[in-house]
Design an enzyme around this catalytic site. Structure first.
Site, short mmCIF file in Angstrom:
data_model
loop_
_atom_site.label_atom_id
_atom_site.label_comp_id
_atom_site.label_asym_id
_atom_site.label_seq_id
_atom_site.Cartn_x
_atom_site.Cartn_y
_atom_site.Cartn_z
N LEU B 14 -4.37 9.07 1.50
CA LEU B 14 -3.64 7.64 2.06
C LEU B 14 -4.54 6.70 1.88
O LEU B 14 -5.74 6.74 2.15
CB LEU B 14 -3.37 7.94 3.74
N CYS B 15 -3.89 5.42 1.73
CA CYS B 15 -4.68 4.02 1.70
C CYS B 15 -5.51 3.94 2.99
O CYS B 15 -4.90 4.04 4.15
CB CYS B 15 -3.94 3.16 1.22
N PRO B 16 -6.59 3.43 3.04
CA PRO B 16 -7.39 2.80 1.68
C PRO B 16 -8.32 4.13 1.00
O PRO B 16 -9.32 3.68 0.36
CB PRO B 16 -8.25 1.94 2.46
#
Ligand code: SF4
Lengths: 352, 85
Positions: B14-16
């Site tokens: 998942l970002c970041p």
């Protein structure tokens, strides 16, 4: 300390959260000819891109990482540091306790400034900038706690808070003339007006304005889910997946032994599907409905109950029966045909 | 000098995190190297190019196929922003 050639600019690292204050603080110091780069810490609790990306209704909104956006607006480099593991100690054992919810803000600030201090030592930078404003936050940004952050982080007077520097004793960068104290500011209190006026002056618009704070730990619902998780497991610990899943879906605990994570819409169903290898999942087959994950150790009876609740949240809520596919983490599936639980039997206290 | 080609698998992160993994990987590369990052978080399609722009690297191509995003970056020298030839 790093020696700088006389004509080389001094270098500062700015803690960039993605919000307005740290953006302004960095800019003020850049305006004084200092070379500034940004640093951003990812604890796992940050209010960041992925949660926006998950929910379908947010899809139209531009998905952006605010810290990167700020750095780009300022024209500075940004170093993003993964502190997920290290942060556990901060959250689980905060020396200064918690704020209103599970937010250990004072320890958290101290931790981040300490990491920044280590970073400047390793990278030959001269000082650290934060966007703190005296009196803005009840815990970490008070006259009596701001020195605690400077002291406990080890940064001491290498920590400059440009937005309220005039209220604080002169730091080394000010005393050495690396920055001019007169050009630093005297913001204080909870009003956001001075920041907004300064943003306007700089031409910054479209900046992020998080309501409570920079992370989910200041959120009452999120904190309640975190405490529930610890209580149910009998220990205060968490994995990265745990804390991400607390951000998603509706959480119901019908019995102490297990919790249901129920997708609220398609985007969440898709996201939760990525965790099927770790959790037992329930998926309505005869009717459209949400994907549900079960956290904990559900017994056979629990599965029946979970299936009936899942049916309640499906399009088949008024049907006689709904077929629910139950899949264990190994991928073995079977179908339970159940009657949806009546709304009146979904107890309010199940909602975490 | 021929550029080395590298690939980074940041799928399911998942970002970041895809940005962080890209950043850390690029630090080990030479100017002129080509890095292909694979990811699945839709946020990465904005974040990795943004990260590349602010750090002076060049995004050569982005594509998305069946929910899988491929971003091709040319690593540039950190100070000049120029790929070494
Ligand atoms: S709001 Fe969250 S990230 Fe910000 S200081 Fe408090 S605990 Fe840390």
């Amino acid at each position: 300390m790093h020696e700088t050639m006389s004509n080389e600019p001094r270098k500062a690292i700015a803690l960039i959260s993605g919000g307005l204050d740290s953006m302004l603080a960095a800019r003020l110091v850049m305006d004084q000819g200092v070379h500034v780069e940004g640093i951003n810490f990812f604890t796992g609790f940050c209010v960041e891109g992925h949660t926006h990306a998950i929910r379908k209704k947010d899809r139209k909104k531009q998905k952006r990482n605010n810290a990167l956006w700020v750095a780009e607006q300022l024209g500075i480099k940004l170093h993003i540091v993964d502190v997920i593991e290290e942060y556990k100690q901060v959250l689980l054992n905060p020396v200064h306790g918690y704020g209103q919810h599970m937010n250990p803000c004072l320890d958290c600030k101290g931790f981040m400034v300490r990491k920044a201090y280590e970073w400047i030592q390793a990278n030959g930078f001269d000082f650290i900038i934060t966007g703190e404003v005296m009196g803005q936050r009840p815990m970490s940004q008070r006259r009596d706690t701001m020195p605690v952050v400077a002291r406990e982080s080890g940064a001491g007077d290498l920590l400059l808070r440009p937005l309220c520097a005039q209220h604080l004793p002169a730091t080394l960068p000010e005393r050495e003339g690396w920055v001019q104290r007169e050009k630093l500011l005297d913001f204080h209190g909870r009003s956001r007006k001075p920041q907004m006026a300064l943003a306007k002056q700089y031409g910054f618009s479209d900046y992020a304005q998080p309501a409570g704070g920079c992370c989910f730990l200041t959120d009452a619902n999120y904190s309640a889910k975190l405490v529930d998780l610890w209580k149910a497991r009998g220990e205060r610990d968490y994995t990265f997946d745990d804390i991400i899943l607390l951000k998603i879906g509706r959480h119901l605990r019908p019995s102490p032994g297990f919790k249901m994570i129920i997708a609220r819409e398609e985007g969440e169903s898709r996201f939760l599907a990525g965790y099927r290898y770790r959790y037992t999942s329930l998926d309505p087959q005869s009717h459209a409905g949400p994907l549900v994950l079960l956290d904990g150790n559900p017994a056979a009876d629990d599965l029946q109950l979970a299936a009936r609740i899942t049916a309640r949240y499906s399009q088949g809520r008024d049907a006689e029966t709904v077929d629910i596919q139950v899949t264990d983490p190994q991928g073995t599936s079977r179908t339970l045909t159940v009657s949806p639980i009546p709304a009146s039997e979904v107890l309010p206290e199940w909602h975490v | 000098m021929t550029a080395a080609h590298h690939q980074l698998d940041a799928r399911h992160l998942l970002c970041p995190l895809p940005v962080i993994r890209t950043q850390d990987f690029v630090q080990t590369l030479q100017a002129g190297d080509i890095l292909v990052v694979l990811c699945t978080d839709p946020g990465a399609i904005n974040d990795i190019p943004a990260w590349s722009r602010i750090n002076g690297h060049q995004v050569l191509e982005t594509s998305e196929h069946d929910g899988e995003i491929r971003i091709t970056i040319k690593v540039c020298s950190p100070d000049t922003g120029n790929p070494a030839e």
